[in-house]
Scaffold this motif. Structure first.
Motif, mmCIF file in Angstrom:
data_model
loop_
_atom_site.group_PDB
_atom_site.id
_atom_site.type_symbol
_atom_site.label_atom_id
_atom_site.label_comp_id
_atom_site.label_asym_id
_atom_site.label_seq_id
_atom_site.Cartn_x
_atom_site.Cartn_y
_atom_site.Cartn_z
ATOM 1 N N PRO A 154 0.812 -1.225 0.000
ATOM 2 C CA PRO A 154 0.000 0.000 0.000
ATOM 3 C C PRO A 154 0.842 1.270 0.000
ATOM 4 O O PRO A 154 0.454 2.275 -0.608
ATOM 5 N N VAL A 155 1.986 1.220 0.687
ATOM 6 C CA VAL A 155 2.872 2.382 0.693
ATOM 7 C C VAL A 155 3.363 2.670 -0.722
ATOM 8 O O VAL A 155 3.352 3.822 -1.183
ATOM 9 N N GLU A 156 3.794 1.623 -1.420
ATOM 10 C CA GLU A 156 4.270 1.779 -2.793
ATOM 11 C C GLU A 156 3.175 2.333 -3.702
ATOM 12 O O GLU A 156 3.412 3.236 -4.513
ATOM 13 N N THR A 157 1.957 1.809 -3.554
ATOM 14 C CA THR A 157 0.837 2.270 -4.369
ATOM 15 C C THR A 157 0.543 3.741 -4.122
ATOM 16 O O THR A 157 0.283 4.505 -5.054
ATOM 17 N N CYS A 158 0.587 4.140 -2.858
ATOM 18 C CA CYS A 158 0.320 5.533 -2.495
ATOM 19 C C CYS A 158 1.369 6.471 -3.089
ATOM 20 O O CYS A 158 1.031 7.533 -3.631
ATOM 21 N N VAL A 159 2.634 6.079 -3.014
ATOM 22 C CA VAL A 159 3.712 6.915 -3.548
ATOM 23 C C VAL A 159 3.587 7.040 -5.064
ATOM 24 O O VAL A 159 3.796 8.121 -5.634
ATOM 25 N N GLN A 160 3.230 5.944 -5.734
ATOM 26 C CA GLN A 160 3.118 5.954 -7.193
ATOM 27 C C GLN A 160 1.990 6.855 -7.700
ATOM 28 O O GLN A 160 2.009 7.261 -8.860
ATOM 29 N N LEU A 171 13.288 5.632 -2.633
ATOM 30 C CA LEU A 171 13.689 6.304 -1.392
ATOM 31 C C LEU A 171 12.532 6.382 -0.412
ATOM 32 O O LEU A 171 12.693 6.068 0.786
ATOM 33 N N ALA A 172 11.341 6.785 -0.890
ATOM 34 C CA ALA A 172 10.173 6.867 -0.006
ATOM 35 C C ALA A 172 9.798 5.483 0.518
ATOM 36 O O ALA A 172 9.460 5.317 1.701
ATOM 37 N N TRP A 173 9.862 4.490 -0.333
ATOM 38 C CA TRP A 173 9.527 3.109 0.044
ATOM 39 C C TRP A 173 10.479 2.600 1.117
ATOM 40 O O TRP A 173 10.053 1.988 2.103
ATOM 41 N N SER A 174 11.782 2.844 0.943
ATOM 42 C CA SER A 174 12.763 2.348 1.908
ATOM 43 C C SER A 174 12.671 3.089 3.249
ATOM 44 O O SER A 174 12.876 2.494 4.313
ATOM 45 N N LEU A 175 12.354 4.384 3.206
ATOM 46 C CA LEU A 175 12.155 5.123 4.456
ATOM 47 C C LEU A 175 10.964 4.556 5.230
ATOM 48 O O LEU A 175 11.042 4.366 6.452
ATOM 49 N N ALA A 197 15.415 -6.056 7.412
ATOM 50 C CA ALA A 197 15.575 -5.100 6.319
ATOM 51 C C ALA A 197 16.001 -5.805 5.027
ATOM 52 O O ALA A 197 15.537 -5.447 3.936
ATOM 53 N N ILE A 198 16.883 -6.802 5.135
ATOM 54 C CA ILE A 198 17.319 -7.539 3.947
ATOM 55 C C ILE A 198 16.122 -8.186 3.253
ATOM 56 O O ILE A 198 15.984 -8.144 2.023
ATOM 57 N N GLY A 199 15.235 -8.791 4.048
ATOM 58 C CA GLY A 199 14.055 -9.412 3.473
ATOM 59 C C GLY A 199 13.184 -8.410 2.742
ATOM 60 O O GLY A 199 12.689 -8.671 1.632
ATOM 61 N N ASN A 200 13.006 -7.217 3.318
ATOM 62 C CA ASN A 200 12.187 -6.185 2.677
ATOM 63 C C ASN A 200 12.864 -5.599 1.446
ATOM 64 O O ASN A 200 12.202 -5.308 0.443
ATOM 65 N N ILE A 237 21.148 2.190 -4.324
ATOM 66 C CA ILE A 237 21.696 3.119 -3.325
ATOM 67 C C ILE A 237 20.570 3.821 -2.571
ATOM 68 O O ILE A 237 20.618 3.979 -1.344
ATOM 69 N N CYS A 238 19.531 4.253 -3.294
ATOM 70 C CA CYS A 238 18.392 4.927 -2.653
ATOM 71 C C CYS A 238 17.687 3.999 -1.670
ATOM 72 O O CYS A 238 17.295 4.427 -0.568
ATOM 73 N N ILE A 239 17.539 2.728 -2.038
ATOM 74 C CA ILE A 239 16.900 1.762 -1.141
ATOM 75 C C ILE A 239 17.723 1.596 0.129
ATOM 76 O O ILE A 239 17.190 1.612 1.245
ATOM 77 N N ALA A 240 19.041 1.456 -0.044
ATOM 78 C CA ALA A 240 19.915 1.277 1.121
ATOM 79 C C ALA A 240 19.921 2.524 2.001
ATOM 80 O O ALA A 240 19.904 2.419 3.243
ATOM 81 N N LEU A 241 19.912 3.700 1.388
ATOM 82 C CA LEU A 241 19.957 4.946 2.154
ATOM 83 C C LEU A 241 18.753 5.082 3.079
ATOM 84 O O LEU A 241 18.889 5.546 4.214
ATOM 85 N N GLY A 242 17.584 4.707 2.606
ATOM 86 C CA GLY A 242 16.384 4.819 3.427
ATOM 87 C C GLY A 242 16.474 4.003 4.698
ATOM 88 O O GLY A 242 16.200 4.497 5.802
ATOM 89 N N PHE A 243 16.872 2.740 4.577
ATOM 90 C CA PHE A 243 16.984 1.871 5.751
ATOM 91 C C PHE A 243 18.119 2.316 6.675
ATOM 92 O O PHE A 243 17.971 2.299 7.901
ATOM 93 N N VAL A 244 19.248 2.717 6.077
ATOM 94 C CA VAL A 244 20.383 3.160 6.891
ATOM 95 C C VAL A 244 20.050 4.443 7.634
ATOM 96 O O VAL A 244 20.424 4.619 8.815
ATOM 97 N N PHE A 245 19.347 5.352 6.994
ATOM 98 C CA PHE A 245 18.964 6.622 7.615
ATOM 99 C C PHE A 245 18.114 6.377 8.857
ATOM 100 O O PHE A 245 18.331 6.966 9.919
ATOM 101 N N VAL A 246 17.121 5.499 8.730
ATOM 102 C CA VAL A 246 16.259 5.181 9.873
ATOM 103 C C VAL A 246 17.049 4.463 10.952
ATOM 104 O O VAL A 246 16.900 4.751 12.148
#
Length: 250
Positions: A154-160, A171-175, A197-200, A237-246
């Motif tokens: 649902p998060v992905e659908t909302c962002v799209q 980036l939004a998805w990973s955050l 996080a790896i699974g996601n 990189i964007c996917i990794a940044l979101g999880f690392v940031f949190v």
């Protein structure tokens, strides 16, 4: 009248090529398909150039020349529609159906039903939980990863709905995934942030785009290959940044 029909042949070929690109076909297949369709309808020469977001074709009919250009704003992988488009292109080359028949077939392919939303959520949950367990997560980690994976659809659908930019979506998805991960650990569901996080991450990791980029390079489509590779690396990189940031905050 004849000139108008020749231009319509090119339009049909470009419609098929646009849909192929829209649903994830490689550029070499798109160029070959457009070339074959135009040749089937009588073109003496066809020059096609395609990259990940654009198709340009010049068709020669005797002494007349026709050129069309298509800009593709977004694309996604859909193997069922690709299979149907491949079969349609074969039928066009073999049977040379009327333009109206081809247009109707394209509408049918475009209207093909997608997987149900509940099935997509279940798939996200299965992918997340399976990879979490595969990389050494506990049963609690797997449960947390599965639930978060289902919630991320649902998060992905909302962002799209607001943007089709792949980098922004990643980036939004990973955050969102990182925040849900931290929340689940806080309430006691799951034990290891990194394994959940790896699974996601495996849901959105651009492995197919990276593979397609390498394939394009090997077959000589250097521009398209480099675009695919760079895009895949930046999305990762964007996917990794979101999880690392949190994780850095929680």
């Amino acid at each position: 009248m004849e000139n108008q029909m020749d231009n319509q042949y090119l339009t049909i070929a470009m419609d098929v090529g646009e849909m192929l690109l829209k649903y994830g076909a490689e550029t070499s297949r798109i160029e070959d398909t457009i070339r074959r369709i135009c040749t089937a309808y009588g073109a003496s020469r066809v020059d096609v150039f395609s990259i990940t977001v654009n198709i340009e074709t010049t068709m020669h009919m005797g002494y007349d020349t026709y050129t069309q250009n298509r800009r593709i704003r977004s694309s996604k992988m859909d193997t069922e529609r690709l299979s149907a488009l491949n079969q349609l292109s074969r039928d066009i080359c073999e049977k040379k159906p009327s333009l109206m028949t081809v247009e109707n077939q394209l509408k049918v392919i475009e209207a093909m039903p997608n997987y149900s939303y509940s099935f997509q959520m279940a798939s996200y949950a299965l992918i997340s939980g399976s990879f979490c367990l595969f990389f050494g997560g506990t049963l609690q980690d797997m449960i947390a990863a599965s639930i978060i994976g289902a919630l991320l659809k649902p998060v992905e659908t909302c962002v799209q709905r607001y943007s089709q930019n792949k980098l922004f979506i990643a980036l939004a998805w990973s955050l969102a995934g990182g925040l849900l991960n931290a929340l689940f650990l806080y309430i006691g569901i799951g034990q290891h942030y990194d394994l959940i996080a790896i699974g996601n991450i495996m849901i959105l990791i651009p492995g197919l785009a990276f593979t397609n980029g390498l394939r394009d390079l090997f077959v000589g489509d250097s521009i398209t290959g480099l675009i695919h590779l760079v895009e895949a690396i930046i999305v990762a990189i964007c996917i990794a940044l979101g999880f690392v940031f949190v994780q850095s905050f929680f």
